[in-house]
Design an enzyme around this catalytic site. Structure first.
Site, PDB file in Angstrom:
ATOM      1  N   HIS A  94      75.828 -17.719  39.560  1.00  0.00           N
ATOM      2  CA  HIS A  94      76.008 -17.852  38.773  1.00  0.00           C
ATOM      3  C   HIS A  94      75.914 -17.855  37.454  1.00  0.00           C
ATOM      4  CE1 HIS A  94      72.982 -20.731  35.660  1.00  0.00           C
ATOM      5  NE2 HIS A  94      72.129 -21.356  37.049  1.00  0.00           N
ATOM      6  N   ASP A 171      70.453 -10.446  39.749  1.00  0.00           N
ATOM      7  CA  ASP A 171      69.921 -11.279  38.818  1.00  0.00           C
ATOM      8  C   ASP A 171      68.769 -12.106  40.427  1.00  0.00           C
ATOM      9  OD1 ASP A 171      69.380 -14.318  38.315  1.00  0.00           O
ATOM     10  OD2 ASP A 171      71.539 -14.885  38.606  1.00  0.00           O
ATOM     11  N   GLN A 174      66.975 -16.942  41.794  1.00  0.00           N
ATOM     12  CA  GLN A 174      66.157 -17.325  43.130  1.00  0.00           C
ATOM     13  C   GLN A 174      64.842 -16.479  44.233  1.00  0.00           C
ATOM     14  OE1 GLN A 174      67.023 -20.308  41.716  1.00  0.00           O
ATOM     15  NE2 GLN A 174      67.286 -20.467  44.034  1.00  0.00           N
ATOM     16  N   LYS A 197      60.451 -21.338  37.656  1.00  0.00           N
ATOM     17  CA  LYS A 197      60.761 -21.289  39.385  1.00  0.00           C
ATOM     18  C   LYS A 197      59.838 -20.958  40.150  1.00  0.00           C
ATOM     19  CE  LYS A 197      66.214 -21.311  39.248  1.00  0.00           C
ATOM     20  NZ  LYS A 197      66.610 -22.087  39.489  1.00  0.00           N
ATOM     21  N   CYS A 347      76.111 -24.655  38.963  1.00  0.00           N
ATOM     22  CA  CYS A 347      76.361 -23.588  37.712  1.00  0.00           C
ATOM     23  C   CYS A 347      77.063 -23.186  38.367  1.00  0.00           C
ATOM     24  CB  CYS A 347      74.875 -23.275  36.817  1.00  0.00           C
ATOM     25  SG  CYS A 347      74.310 -24.924  36.046  1.00  0.00           S
TER      26      CYS A 347
END
Length: 388
Positions: A94, A171, A174, A197, A347
């Site tokens: 991302h 990261d 997700q 999220k 993104c």
């Protein structure tokens, strides 16, 4: 995965705090301030339990994954990197895990390198190992691709990096909503994720960092809350984690995040995972029936690059295009049918370039989605295709 819908328990918890416990934390001796502080620090402990961090001091509240990565990029590069040193990311990142490093490259002369992915969207582990050099100071890698759904093999990545003394930032924007995360078992050095999220409020995020690293890093921002003592001559900083939390924190959102974690764990993280993975497999199967469709990312019919078979399949998102129909046209027409999908580059423009497309249509799944909704998407897509 986009911004999730919020369960009533999260909204009720935040409304109750605004109505009954609305006072700044860590600063007042009065009852409301103490109550708000207790809720805020209880939320920190709840997050610690959620990711199984060793110490509560390793949990830093931020505004989201983006700020968490920017914090590490700024502070780590200031303390640990110099001109010519390298940070290693991947082709599936991302922008939030690309641009902060590029900014540091411009300011400090560091080098940003990227690991290749195979045609099936899996990380090429042979290329990852080849790109680790004596100048690599940090690996920063996504847990789950927000475009491809690829679940990266973090245990292998972290082990290979640690063999060379290189820390790893994950990261987890997700990852945390869809997979059970145990930072001690993973042995990652940093893990970042966002509340919005995972059924929590927007504008709240978390940075987990091993104590040994957080102690070495300078503050990311300055102001109230993060100081020990200020004089005209010198400022000394608070202990962890407050050193990285300048200004009034969003103590209502931290309470909302903790409530969202309770909600997820009461349903059962394993149950959520199983449901979302079932939806993903079902959706790939149904979408594959459509003539001319291209589905990006790992599927059982595809082969990746060397060593890619070690990667867990995929989860929660499916990106696709259909023939020569523009992704924006598909998304616009599906919206007219009451079907919400995201279109564009998500993104992740370097990834789009790697895939050879300008953008894709992306369907995302959460615990409240159903197979019937997948069927609705497929039938809606068939109607859209007939218009071209």
């Amino acid at each position: 995965m986009p911004c999730t819908q919020k369960p009533l328990c999260v909204l009720d918890a935040m409304r109750d705090e605004y109505l009954n416990v609305n006072a700044n934390v860590h600063r007042g001796v009065h009852y409301l301030s103490q109550q708000a502080t207790d809720l805020h620090e209880a939320a920190r402990e709840r997050v610690r339990q959620f990711v199984n961090a060793e110490k509560i001091e390793e949990i830093v509240f931020t505004r989201g994954t983006t700020e968490s990565i920017n914090l590490v990029a700024s502070s780590f590069c200031e303390a640990m990197m110099k001109d010519g040193d390298e940070v290693l990311v991947s082709d599936m990142e991302h922008h939030s895990n690309i641009v902060p490093w590029q900014l540091q490259a411009e300011r400090r002369g560091i080098v940003v390198k990227h690991v290749a992915i195979g045609d099936d969207g899996r990380l090429c582990l042979d290329d990852f190992e080849a790109q680790l050099t004596e100048r690599t100071r940090l690996v920063s890698i996504t847990h789950v691709s927000n475009v491809l759904g690829t679940v990266n093999p973090l245990p292998i990545i972290i082990e290979k990096a640690h063999e060379r003394g290189i820390p790893v930032l994950v990261d987890g924007a997700q990852g945390a909503p869809h997979l059970k995360v145990d930072v001690q078992q993973l042995d990652c050095d940093f893990y970042a994720f966002s509340g919005h999220k995972m059924y929590g409020p927007t504008g709240i995020g978390v940075l987990y960092g091993k104590e040994k690293w957080l102690e070495q890093l300078p503050p990311y921002q300055g102001g109230g809350e993060m100081i020990d003592k200020v004089t005209w001559e010198k400022t000394t900083f608070e202990r962890l984690p407050f050193k990285f939390e300048a200004g009034t924190p969003d103590f209502v959102a931290t309470h909302g995040l903790a409530t969202a974690i309770d909600y997820m764990e009461n349903l059962g993280l394993e149950n959520i995972m199983a449901h979302e993975q079932d939806l993903t497999r079902y959706a790939i199967s149904r979408l594959s029936e459509i003539e001319g469709i291209s589905i990006y990312g790992p599927t059982s019919a595809q082969a990746g690059c060397d060593n890619a078979a070690t990667v867990t399949d995929r989860d929660a998102v499916i990106s696709f295009n259909v023939g020569n129909i523009h992704h924006l046209d598909i998304g616009t027409l599906l919206d007219r049918l009451g079907i919400a999908v995201r279109t564009g580059h998500h993104c992740a423009q370097p990834l789009m370039a790697r895939l050879g497309v300008q953008g894709t249509v992306r369907a995302s799944f959460a615990l409240y989605n159903t197979r019937a909704e997948v069927d609705t998407l497929v039938e809606g897509l068939r109607r859209v295709i007939q218009m071209f």
